[in-house]
Design a protein around this motif. Structure first.
Motif, PDB file in Angstrom:
ATOM      1  N   MET A  20       0.866  -1.202   0.061  1.00  0.00           N
ATOM      2  CA  MET A  20      -0.208   0.008   0.062  1.00  0.00           C
ATOM      3  C   MET A  20       0.830   1.180  -0.060  1.00  0.00           C
ATOM      4  O   MET A  20       0.604   2.319  -0.836  1.00  0.00           O
ATOM      5  CB  MET A  20      -0.735   0.002   1.265  1.00  0.00           C
ATOM      6  N   VAL A  21       1.999   1.280   1.071  1.00  0.00           N
ATOM      7  CA  VAL A  21       2.757   2.278   0.746  1.00  0.00           C
ATOM      8  C   VAL A  21       3.412   2.424  -0.653  1.00  0.00           C
ATOM      9  O   VAL A  21       3.440   3.900  -1.119  1.00  0.00           O
ATOM     10  CB  VAL A  21       3.670   2.032   1.817  1.00  0.00           C
ATOM     11  N   ALA A  22       4.003   1.643  -1.178  1.00  0.00           N
ATOM     12  CA  ALA A  22       4.704   1.595  -2.379  1.00  0.00           C
ATOM     13  C   ALA A  22       3.398   2.175  -3.411  1.00  0.00           C
ATOM     14  O   ALA A  22       3.885   2.958  -4.184  1.00  0.00           O
ATOM     15  CB  ALA A  22       5.234   0.211  -2.798  1.00  0.00           C
ATOM     16  N   ALA A  43       3.654  -2.848 -10.610  1.00  0.00           N
ATOM     17  CA  ALA A  43       2.574  -3.445  -9.899  1.00  0.00           C
ATOM     18  C   ALA A  43       2.751  -4.783  -9.773  1.00  0.00           C
ATOM     19  O   ALA A  43       2.453  -5.270  -8.415  1.00  0.00           O
ATOM     20  CB  ALA A  43       1.242  -3.043 -10.639  1.00  0.00           C
ATOM     21  N   THR A  44       3.345  -5.504 -10.623  1.00  0.00           N
ATOM     22  CA  THR A  44       3.684  -6.947 -10.339  1.00  0.00           C
ATOM     23  C   THR A  44       4.721  -6.923  -9.172  1.00  0.00           C
ATOM     24  O   THR A  44       4.581  -8.028  -8.215  1.00  0.00           O
ATOM     25  CB  THR A  44       4.246  -7.505 -11.573  1.00  0.00           C
ATOM     26  N   TYR A  45       5.681  -6.418  -9.211  1.00  0.00           N
ATOM     27  CA  TYR A  45       7.047  -6.229  -8.324  1.00  0.00           C
ATOM     28  C   TYR A  45       6.082  -5.824  -6.765  1.00  0.00           C
ATOM     29  O   TYR A  45       6.943  -6.517  -5.823  1.00  0.00           O
ATOM     30  CB  TYR A  45       7.946  -5.078  -8.659  1.00  0.00           C
ATOM     31  N   ILE A  46       5.331  -5.086  -6.562  1.00  0.00           N
ATOM     32  CA  ILE A  46       4.790  -4.677  -5.332  1.00  0.00           C
ATOM     33  C   ILE A  46       3.576  -5.494  -4.778  1.00  0.00           C
ATOM     34  O   ILE A  46       3.036  -5.189  -3.797  1.00  0.00           O
ATOM     35  CB  ILE A  46       4.581  -3.102  -5.108  1.00  0.00           C
ATOM     36  N   TYR A  47       3.023  -6.387  -5.694  1.00  0.00           N
ATOM     37  CA  TYR A  47       2.106  -7.227  -5.360  1.00  0.00           C
ATOM     38  C   TYR A  47       2.359  -7.952  -3.902  1.00  0.00           C
ATOM     39  O   TYR A  47       3.652  -8.368  -3.779  1.00  0.00           O
ATOM     40  CB  TYR A  47       1.667  -8.189  -6.270  1.00  0.00           C
ATOM     41  N   PRO A  48       1.486  -7.814  -2.936  1.00  0.00           N
ATOM     42  CA  PRO A  48       1.877  -8.356  -1.637  1.00  0.00           C
ATOM     43  C   PRO A  48       2.454  -9.758  -1.714  1.00  0.00           C
ATOM     44  O   PRO A  48       3.457  -9.921  -0.942  1.00  0.00           O
ATOM     45  CB  PRO A  48       0.500  -8.619  -0.983  1.00  0.00           C
ATOM     46  N   GLU A  49       1.975 -10.599  -2.325  1.00  0.00           N
ATOM     47  CA  GLU A  49       2.742 -11.977  -2.374  1.00  0.00           C
ATOM     48  C   GLU A  49       3.906 -12.058  -3.224  1.00  0.00           C
ATOM     49  O   GLU A  49       4.746 -12.776  -2.594  1.00  0.00           O
ATOM     50  CB  GLU A  49       1.775 -13.052  -3.280  1.00  0.00           C
ATOM     51  N   ALA A  50       4.400 -11.179  -3.958  1.00  0.00           N
ATOM     52  CA  ALA A  50       5.627 -11.143  -4.588  1.00  0.00           C
ATOM     53  C   ALA A  50       6.671 -10.509  -3.354  1.00  0.00           C
ATOM     54  O   ALA A  50       7.646 -11.049  -3.288  1.00  0.00           O
ATOM     55  CB  ALA A  50       5.774 -10.115  -5.701  1.00  0.00           C
ATOM     56  N   HIS A  81      22.047  -3.806  -2.749  1.00  0.00           N
ATOM     57  CA  HIS A  81      21.193  -2.888  -3.748  1.00  0.00           C
ATOM     58  C   HIS A  81      19.678  -2.701  -3.186  1.00  0.00           C
ATOM     59  O   HIS A  81      19.133  -3.391  -2.643  1.00  0.00           O
ATOM     60  CB  HIS A  81      20.956  -3.791  -5.110  1.00  0.00           C
ATOM     61  N   ILE A  82      19.549  -1.237  -3.278  1.00  0.00           N
ATOM     62  CA  ILE A  82      18.260  -1.146  -2.696  1.00  0.00           C
ATOM     63  C   ILE A  82      17.208  -1.088  -3.960  1.00  0.00           C
ATOM     64  O   ILE A  82      17.303  -0.545  -5.005  1.00  0.00           O
ATOM     65  CB  ILE A  82      18.253   0.641  -2.188  1.00  0.00           C
ATOM     66  N   SER A  83      16.486  -1.871  -3.524  1.00  0.00           N
ATOM     67  CA  SER A  83      15.318  -2.136  -4.648  1.00  0.00           C
ATOM     68  C   SER A  83      13.948  -1.496  -4.254  1.00  0.00           C
ATOM     69  O   SER A  83      13.081  -1.259  -5.406  1.00  0.00           O
ATOM     70  CB  SER A  83      14.785  -3.761  -4.745  1.00  0.00           C
ATOM     71  N   MET A  84      13.853  -0.997  -3.097  1.00  0.00           N
ATOM     72  CA  MET A  84      12.767  -0.192  -2.844  1.00  0.00           C
ATOM     73  C   MET A  84      12.943   0.696  -1.764  1.00  0.00           C
ATOM     74  O   MET A  84      13.725   0.107  -0.532  1.00  0.00           O
ATOM     75  CB  MET A  84      11.131  -0.912  -2.477  1.00  0.00           C
ATOM     76  N   LEU A  85      12.644   1.873  -1.784  1.00  0.00           N
ATOM     77  CA  LEU A  85      12.947   2.831  -0.539  1.00  0.00           C
ATOM     78  C   LEU A  85      11.547   3.940  -0.736  1.00  0.00           C
ATOM     79  O   LEU A  85      11.657   4.668  -1.355  1.00  0.00           O
ATOM     80  CB  LEU A  85      14.039   3.673  -0.348  1.00  0.00           C
TER      81      LEU A  85
END
Length: 156
Positions: A20-22, A43-50, A81-85
């Motif tokens: 949700m934050v992403a 969207a695929t990358y931040i899907y909760p299951e992913a 590697h920072i993949s998300m922040l």
């Protein structure tokens, strides 16, 4: 913000709040830099299951929690590697991203003592923040899979 959020490691069940934050950050400031294909990939990358699946692999996430709600996150891949922040738009400019980065770097250095640098593919709107944290561009801005980004690194 009256209280400081708690920074802690990801726990099973955090994936929905992290997604949700992403998603909120994407809609707030990133969408203009993505093609339709890039938006689908994000969207695929931040899907909760992913997100949950990555935490049992080569990724590690820390979350910022305020009053039981996730308001920020950082995800490292292989400690280097920072993949998300992301920090929820309403809590940006409060130092939360800096605290998340500091916590992740401290952990990465301890887990991988020979670690020489941390990399990130910064979205166009975040380049200034990464520069403020000491990152430098390691290659020109580019686009791949519908996403514009600037490769950056921080020498440790």
């Amino acid at each position: 913000m009256n209280a400081a959020p708690m920074i802690r490691p990801f726990r099973p069940g955090d994936e929905i709040g992290a997604a949700m934050v992403a998603a909120a950050c994407f809609e707030d400031s990133m969408r203009p830099f993505y093609t339709e294909e890039g938006g689908r990939n994000f969207a695929t990358y931040i899907y909760p299951e992913a997100i949950a699946r990555r935490q049992s692999g080569t990724h590690l996430m820390f979350v910022a929690v305020l009053e039981g709600e996730i308001i920020g996150l950082i995800e490292l891949e292989e400690f280097r590697h920072i993949s998300m922040l992301f920090v929820s738009p309403e809590f940006q400019q409060c130092g939360i991203a800096s605290r998340l980065l500091e916590r992740a770097l401290r952990f990465a250095k301890k887990a991988s003592p020979g670690l020489a640098e941390i990399t990130v593919y910064s979205s166009p709107g975040a380049v200034g923040a990464y520069r403020a944290w000491g990152f430098v561009e390691s290659a020109p801005a580019c686009e791949a899979s519908g996403v514009r980004y600037t490769p950056m690194k921080l020498i440790l």
